[in-house]
Design an enzyme around this catalytic site. Sequence first.
Site, PDB file in Angstrom:
ATOM      1  N   ARG A 192      -2.201   4.953  13.871  1.00  0.00           N
ATOM      2  CA  ARG A 192      -1.318   4.478  14.945  1.00  0.00           C
ATOM      3  C   ARG A 192      -2.042   4.571  16.266  1.00  0.00           C
ATOM      4  O   ARG A 192      -2.889   5.453  16.437  1.00  0.00           O
ATOM      5  CB  ARG A 192      -0.079   5.400  15.084  1.00  0.00           C
ATOM      6  CG  ARG A 192       0.679   5.634  13.836  1.00  0.00           C
ATOM      7  CD  ARG A 192       1.878   4.691  13.757  1.00  0.00           C
ATOM      8  NE  ARG A 192       2.337   4.611  12.381  1.00  0.00           N
ATOM      9  CZ  ARG A 192       3.173   5.488  11.825  1.00  0.00           C
ATOM     10  NH1 ARG A 192       3.657   6.455  12.544  1.00  0.00           N
ATOM     11  NH2 ARG A 192       3.524   5.355  10.570  1.00  0.00           N
ATOM     12  N   LYS A 195       2.416  -7.046  12.517  1.00  0.00           N
ATOM     13  CA  LYS A 195       1.684  -7.296  11.271  1.00  0.00           C
ATOM     14  C   LYS A 195       1.890  -8.734  10.790  1.00  0.00           C
ATOM     15  O   LYS A 195       3.007  -9.201  10.647  1.00  0.00           O
ATOM     16  CB  LYS A 195       2.162  -6.296  10.209  1.00  0.00           C
ATOM     17  CG  LYS A 195       1.388  -6.347   8.919  1.00  0.00           C
ATOM     18  CD  LYS A 195       1.538  -5.048   8.158  1.00  0.00           C
ATOM     19  CE  LYS A 195       1.043  -5.157   6.741  1.00  0.00           C
ATOM     20  NZ  LYS A 195       0.958  -3.857   6.067  1.00  0.00           N
ATOM     21  N   ARG A 230       0.842  -1.203   0.000  1.00  0.00           N
ATOM     22  CA  ARG A 230       0.000   0.000   0.000  1.00  0.00           C
ATOM     23  C   ARG A 230       0.873   1.247   0.000  1.00  0.00           C
ATOM     24  O   ARG A 230       2.021   1.213   0.388  1.00  0.00           O
ATOM     25  CB  ARG A 230      -0.891   0.021   1.246  1.00  0.00           C
ATOM     26  CG  ARG A 230      -2.070  -0.940   1.154  1.00  0.00           C
ATOM     27  CD  ARG A 230      -2.912  -0.841   2.418  1.00  0.00           C
ATOM     28  NE  ARG A 230      -3.448   0.486   2.595  1.00  0.00           N
ATOM     29  CZ  ARG A 230      -3.495   1.140   3.757  1.00  0.00           C
ATOM     30  NH1 ARG A 230      -3.044   0.596   4.842  1.00  0.00           N
ATOM     31  NH2 ARG A 230      -4.008   2.348   3.823  1.00  0.00           N
TER      32      ARG A 230
END
Length: 262
Positions: free
Chosen positions: A260, A129, A60
């Site tokens: 975040r 992640k 992305r």
Amino acid sequence: MALIDPILLKTRLGALAGRFDVDALDECDSTSSELMRRADHGAPAGTVIVADRQHAGRGRRGRSWLSSPEASLTFSLLWRFPGKAAALSGLSLAVGLGLAKALEKLGAVGVRLKWPNDVLLQSGHDFAKLAGILIELSGDRRGMQAIIGVGLNLAAPEADLPQPAAGLKQAGVLADRHEVLAVILGSLARVLDAFGAEGFVGLKSEWQGYHAWQDQSVQVLGDGAEPLLGNCLGVDDDGSLLLATARGVERIFSGDVSLRRA
Ligand code: BTN
């Protein structure tokens, strides 16, 4: 020899095998770029390209996506929807939900979702992640086409990455990559069918059940703009993020931001 054997995958897909046409490549530039070229030449919905190596994998926000053959599963899936682009708001969240449900089905513990579509692994107060999703849309008078690219870490990457990353093994999943891909494709088919029938609204509460930062303080960073601070209220029926800020409730549509924990 490719790490995925399409024949073996077909047996794992069982009754769903007829909905997918899987090609396993040793190497390509990017599974999404390869699938886009095939879609331009009329590849049917349900076409999947899975590759051991990508030499120009895309992430992305224009970033590149690194993966290694033994430690990652990288694939792209072609799906088509009737109607216009507006009907596809929330698609990336739906895909994240499909992945999260599949990983849980495989036995993963601690799977969470981060808006718009990162799949995270939670361990205590820490998040890393586990998978990234890149959706590229195009349309014509017949409807919309989505190239859904998924990069899943099977083992934690060794590269020095801008954010912590985890692998499926850390989440407690021991299944082999054929089983992992078959369960993911099955889950994506179910979620995409539901999304195609009624949009994101029917999937919203399930998505929120996985939401990593529900009711927590977050900051939203956009390109060049001041960071927006607020309490994360969750998502709306169209997949937009709802943020309670000092100015009132703000709705964030763009996936071109980074979120975040504050
Ligand atoms: C992200 O930045 O989080 C999204 C990463 C998406 C990577 C996958 S790997 C398979 C597919 N092919 C690509 O070039 N990108 C996607």
